[in-house]
Each structure stands twice: as C-alpha cells, then as structure tokens.
Design an enzyme around this catalytic site. Sequence first.
Site, PDB file in Angstrom:
ATOM      1  N   ASP A  84       0.739  -1.178   0.176  1.00 41.87           N
ATOM      2  CA  ASP A  84      -0.133  -0.127  -0.074  1.00 41.87           C
ATOM      3  C   ASP A  84       0.948   1.353  -0.066  1.00 41.87           C
ATOM      4  O   ASP A  84       1.919   1.242  -0.705  1.00 41.87           O
ATOM      5  CB  ASP A  84      -1.026  -0.122   1.327  1.00 41.87           C
ATOM      6  CG  ASP A  84      -1.884   0.897   1.234  1.00 41.87           C
ATOM      7  OD1 ASP A  84      -2.908   0.971   0.469  1.00 41.87           O
ATOM      8  OD2 ASP A  84      -1.882   2.009   1.881  1.00 41.87           O
TER       9      ASP A  84
ATOM     10  N   TYR B 238      -2.424  10.852   1.759  1.00 44.53           N
ATOM     11  CA  TYR B 238      -3.014  10.745   0.560  1.00 44.53           C
ATOM     12  C   TYR B 238      -2.858  11.951  -0.380  1.00 44.53           C
ATOM     13  O   TYR B 238      -2.564  12.160  -1.338  1.00 44.53           O
ATOM     14  CB  TYR B 238      -4.221  10.204   0.268  1.00 44.53           C
ATOM     15  CG  TYR B 238      -4.648   8.780   0.623  1.00 44.53           C
ATOM     16  CD1 TYR B 238      -4.965   7.983  -0.547  1.00 44.53           C
ATOM     17  CD2 TYR B 238      -4.445   8.380   1.882  1.00 44.53           C
ATOM     18  CE1 TYR B 238      -5.209   6.416  -0.202  1.00 44.53           C
ATOM     19  CE2 TYR B 238      -4.532   6.830   2.273  1.00 44.53           C
ATOM     20  CZ  TYR B 238      -5.051   6.048   1.043  1.00 44.53           C
ATOM     21  OH  TYR B 238      -5.276   4.797   1.512  1.00 44.53           O
TER      22      TYR B 238
ATOM     23  N   HIS C  15      -4.707  -7.638   0.489  1.00 44.20           N
ATOM     24  CA  HIS C  15      -4.255  -6.383   0.452  1.00 44.20           C
ATOM     25  C   HIS C  15      -3.168  -6.475   1.905  1.00 44.20           C
ATOM     26  O   HIS C  15      -2.088  -5.656   2.014  1.00 44.20           O
ATOM     27  CB  HIS C  15      -5.156  -5.271   0.499  1.00 44.20           C
ATOM     28  CG  HIS C  15      -4.553  -3.891   0.416  1.00 44.20           C
ATOM     29  ND1 HIS C  15      -3.759  -3.391  -0.586  1.00 44.20           N
ATOM     30  CD2 HIS C  15      -4.550  -3.003   1.323  1.00 44.20           C
ATOM     31  CE1 HIS C  15      -3.594  -2.104  -0.488  1.00 44.20           C
ATOM     32  NE2 HIS C  15      -3.892  -1.766   0.798  1.00 44.20           N
TER      33      HIS C  15
END
Length: 383
Positions: A183, A307, A360
């Site tokens: 990630d 982000y 994930h």
Amino acid sequence: MTDASAVQPFDETASDEALDDLRRRLVATRWPDDPADAGWSLGTDVDYLRDLVAYWADGFDWRAQEATLSRLPRFRSTVDGLSIHFVHARAVAGSDRAVPLLLNHGWPDSFWRFTKVIDLLTDPAAHGGDPADAFDVVVPDMPGYGYSETPAGAALDSKAVAALWAALMSRLGYESFVTAGGDIGSGVSRYLALDFPSQVRAVHRTDAGVPAPDQDTSLLTAPERRWLDESAHWTATEGAYNAMHRTKPQTAAFGLTDSPVGLAAWIIEKLRSWSERGLDAYARDEILTLVTMYWLTGTIGSSMRMYNANAAIPAAEQKRFVEVPSGFTVFPGEITHPPREWMERVANTVRVTEAPRGGHFAAFEEPEVYVDELREFFRPFRG
C-alpha cells in the site's frame, strides 16, 4: 552502534478516562437507517456493526491487547523533529547472518499490519524455518499514524517518510538494510531504494504503483492496458475513499474523529473488501485492536492527509526507475494485479511470484505465506 541516548523504550497505556469516554460514545451511538437487504452492497453492513459495537462496548478487553502489544520491543526516537514510534526486534542470539529488515505499513493500519510476522522473521528456527533466514526487524509507525507524532503543518509524503526511515536505520546502527512494504508502504520502500541506494540492498513490494498522470499509456503493452482498465473499474466502484482522502480529508476527519462507530465503519469496510477471505481473515479482537488504536491516538485524520500529500508528488518523481534489485509478490486478494511487464518497466525486477493466498493485508492475513516470500526474495542479498 545504536545511539542509545536518542532511542528510548516505549510503553503506552491508555487512561481509564479515555476508555470510559469510548464506551459512553459506543453506547450512545445514533445509528443510520438500514435499507432492506442492503448488506454490504452500500458500504458497511449495519447489522454486522451493531453486533461488533455491542462487543466493543461490553466484551472487548483493551487492557489485554495493550499487554500483548507491550511485549513487543517498542521504542520512540525523535527524527528530524518528529517523535517516531517503532518496533525494533533483533534476531535471536546466534543469528550472526541476520539482515536488517525495515517494514513499511499502509492505510488504514500501522505497525499492527506486521505484528504477526515479527517472531517468524526474527526466530525462523522456532517456527520450522532455517535459522540462516533470520532478520533484525524494524517496523515504524509513519508520522500521523498510530503512536508516531503528527506533523504540525502539512502531512509528509512517501518520499519524505523514506528520508526519515533512512535516518532512523542509521541511528539504529545499520549501514545497509533491506526493505519491504505494501500500500502506501510500497511507495515508501520505493523512495528508500530511489533516494538511498547505498543503504538499501534490495526492496520487496506487494504492489507496483500506477502510471504517472502524464504518462503516455499508448506505449504500454496489451496486458498493461487491460490492467489499467481493470484498475479504472475498481476506482469507479470502490475508490470513493481515495478521492476523499486526496481532496478533502479534513471534512471526513470531523465525523471519524468524533464517532468511534463512524471510525470503525470507515476502516472495517476496507478490511473486508481488501482481504481475500473478507472479515473471516480476522478475529474480532484483532479488528478492534486496530480500530481502538486509531481511536485512542486520534490519528484517522492525519493518516488520511498523507493521500493528499502523495497526490502532490511531481510526475517526474513518480516515473523514476528503481535500480535497486526489486521483487514483487502478487496476492490473489489484492486490489489490482499489475502484469510483470509493468513491474519490469518501473524497477530492476529480479523476482515476481504469485502467492497461493492472501490479500491487501497479506502480512496479517497470511503471515506464513508473506514471510516465506520475504525469506526467498532476500536470501541472495544477505551479504
């Protein structure tokens, strides 16, 4: 040698007042309506979360989880003005060929992602492995995540975090090391390899990033273009959280910081949809340990802001080629599955494998599979 004066043991204990406040908020939750037969199709399932919150309020034992976490060798050190929390677990005595391994988590998690693999990596012989595969393991919380300090101004991007980790590893006495991540942690691992190639021997990732905004995709192969089409479909159907984090994270942060149930809904929906076995991959206590850490540290807003910071990284940085030997493991339950052509386009790729299971959060979902991947890939780089 480690600079002992700059590294201090860490053992966080939540106050009784904080836990009492959490329970009061859980009990007083104002629940949304529950559309008939919606289940998980519109987001987090109301019935599931009601049951989990009832257990969170009156069955979950945070003190027991705290005691388990306190058995890890956890430390704090100030790096470039930020107080960083990290696990530093050394290989068992007699592992004279142990390699330093820096593990980089993503979102929505923290050092929690790697708690199941630490013992497997530091003491392989005790778990049916070869003692020659032992690692010294370092797992930091990124700034604004978990127990690491939140920057006072703008969030740090993955490139800036990589620079912090290079300094941290030097402080711990490691002149060179290997690194791995998933990630956002994949991006941190990538920038470590790009910006500190004299320190990083090899890098392992579970995803390979996406093309830069200005990349000419007409030059990509057919498998690469199919992968981008699949990724675009995923973004359209599952990527709303990403758009919020990149553009207006502070708006969502108000509700998620004020409501523990809202926080749980935001995180748990991702655990379910990004894990190969859904929520069957986790025990209730494991889920609530992660969510409670986010609640007690108040870091959901600061974690989302990364982000926004990463979205501002220049396209030229995003297109740099990683010369450090790189390995990729594709897990069947991962969000997207880039083809080998893409991995070779972006890095000096020496190994690509397809894992038999996992998603994930592979290090937490399938710790033995993940550890086997790291052992196999890093074995030639032990020096």
